[in-house]
Design a protein around this motif. Structure first.
Motif, PDB file in Angstrom:
ATOM      1  N   GLU A  59       0.829  -1.207   0.000  1.00 23.73           N
ATOM      2  CA  GLU A  59       0.000   0.000   0.000  1.00 23.73           C
ATOM      3  C   GLU A  59       0.867   1.262   0.000  1.00 23.73           C
ATOM      4  OE1 GLU A  59      -3.375  -0.037  -0.218  1.00 23.73           O
ATOM      5  OE2 GLU A  59      -3.082  -2.179  -0.516  1.00 23.73           O
ATOM      6  N   PRO A  60       0.297   2.409  -0.440  1.00 24.13           N
ATOM      7  CA  PRO A  60       1.045   3.670  -0.373  1.00 24.13           C
ATOM      8  C   PRO A  60       1.502   3.957   1.055  1.00 24.13           C
ATOM      9  CG  PRO A  60      -0.922   3.937  -1.710  1.00 24.13           C
ATOM     10  CD  PRO A  60      -1.017   2.570  -1.058  1.00 24.13           C
ATOM     11  N   ARG A 109       2.562  13.745  -3.713  1.00 22.19           N
ATOM     12  CA  ARG A 109       2.501  12.317  -4.046  1.00 22.19           C
ATOM     13  C   ARG A 109       3.661  12.010  -4.981  1.00 22.19           C
ATOM     14  NH1 ARG A 109      -2.239   9.596  -3.009  1.00 22.19           N
ATOM     15  NH2 ARG A 109      -1.949   8.235  -4.802  1.00 22.19           N
ATOM     16  N   TYR A 110       4.426  10.994  -4.656  1.00 13.82           N
ATOM     17  CA  TYR A 110       5.604  10.625  -5.420  1.00 13.82           C
ATOM     18  C   TYR A 110       5.480   9.178  -5.914  1.00 13.82           C
ATOM     19  CZ  TYR A 110       7.601  14.867  -3.486  1.00 13.82           C
ATOM     20  OH  TYR A 110       7.838  16.176  -3.153  1.00 13.82           O
ATOM     21  N   PRO A 111       5.002   8.995  -7.145  1.00 19.24           N
ATOM     22  CA  PRO A 111       4.940   7.637  -7.704  1.00 19.24           C
ATOM     23  C   PRO A 111       6.357   7.103  -7.922  1.00 19.24           C
ATOM     24  CG  PRO A 111       3.625   9.177  -9.005  1.00 19.24           C
ATOM     25  CD  PRO A 111       4.439   9.986  -8.052  1.00 19.24           C
ATOM     26  N   TYR A 112       6.520   5.801  -7.720  1.00 20.69           N
ATOM     27  CA  TYR A 112       7.817   5.171  -7.939  1.00 20.69           C
ATOM     28  C   TYR A 112       7.622   3.786  -8.554  1.00 20.69           C
ATOM     29  CZ  TYR A 112       6.821   2.908  -3.434  1.00 20.69           C
ATOM     30  OH  TYR A 112       6.244   2.202  -2.407  1.00 20.69           O
ATOM     31  N   VAL A 123       3.418   4.282  -4.445  1.00 26.04           N
ATOM     32  CA  VAL A 123       3.285   5.727  -4.234  1.00 26.04           C
ATOM     33  C   VAL A 123       3.776   6.063  -2.840  1.00 26.04           C
ATOM     34  CG1 VAL A 123       1.678   7.683  -4.055  1.00 26.04           C
ATOM     35  CG2 VAL A 123       1.309   5.915  -5.781  1.00 26.04           C
ATOM     36  N   LEU A 124       4.630   7.077  -2.749  1.00 24.15           N
ATOM     37  CA  LEU A 124       5.069   7.642  -1.491  1.00 24.15           C
ATOM     38  C   LEU A 124       4.330   8.960  -1.314  1.00 24.15           C
ATOM     39  CD1 LEU A 124       7.027   7.624   0.944  1.00 24.15           C
ATOM     40  CD2 LEU A 124       8.639   8.859  -0.507  1.00 24.15           C
ATOM     41  N   ILE A 125       3.667   9.132  -0.170  1.00 19.09           N
ATOM     42  CA  ILE A 125       2.928  10.365   0.102  1.00 19.09           C
ATOM     43  C   ILE A 125       3.678  11.110   1.195  1.00 19.09           C
ATOM     44  CG2 ILE A 125       0.736  11.349   0.885  1.00 19.09           C
ATOM     45  CD1 ILE A 125      -0.532   8.634  -0.086  1.00 19.09           C
TER      46      ILE A 125
END
Length: 127
Positions: A59-60, A109-112, A123-125
């Motif tokens: 999960e994010p 929000r940083y998708p990776y 996703v890193l929030i």
């Protein structure tokens, strides 16, 4: 089989071996901990963590700006946590190892993804 055919097969085998070795290739990047500094995956994790299991990031994850994030890789193969926007973060972690990186300092929000397995996304929030 002719000598030319044997040579062609040897070159093909060398190329396949080189491509396979790419799964453990490491480079340095901003906000990155190279896989060579990765620690074995043992013991509890302190603080926020991305846990990789069965080619999945889970999960994010929500963290405060600049937080130290531990990446725990429970798979037998190497992975990366690489921001989709170049230069935000990129950490490589070998199979059954862990590594750390610093979260961006700007909320968002940083998708990776994993460069070795592009179907692995997360996703890193930061807030």
């Amino acid at each position: 089989m002719t000598r030319r055919q044997v040579a062609a097969l040897a070159v093909a085998a060398a190329l396949v071996a080189a491509a396979s070795a790419g799964c453990t290739w490491t480079t340095s990047a901003p906000n990155s901990t190279p896989a060579s500094n990765a620690a074995p995956d043992n013991g509890p994790v302190q603080g926020p963590a991305i846990t990789i299991t069965a080619l999945n990031f889970g999960e994010p994850l929500t963290v405060p700006p600049g937080a130290q994030i531990t990446v725990v890789n429970r798979d037998d193969v190497a992975h990366t946590v690489t921001s989709k926007v170049k230069g935000q973060f990129d950490v490589k972690v070998g199979g059954n190892s862990r590594a750390t990186f610093a979260a961006p300092t700007t909320p968002g929000r940083y998708p990776y993804y994993c460069v070795y397995h592009p179907g692995m996304v997360g996703v890193l929030i930061v807030q």
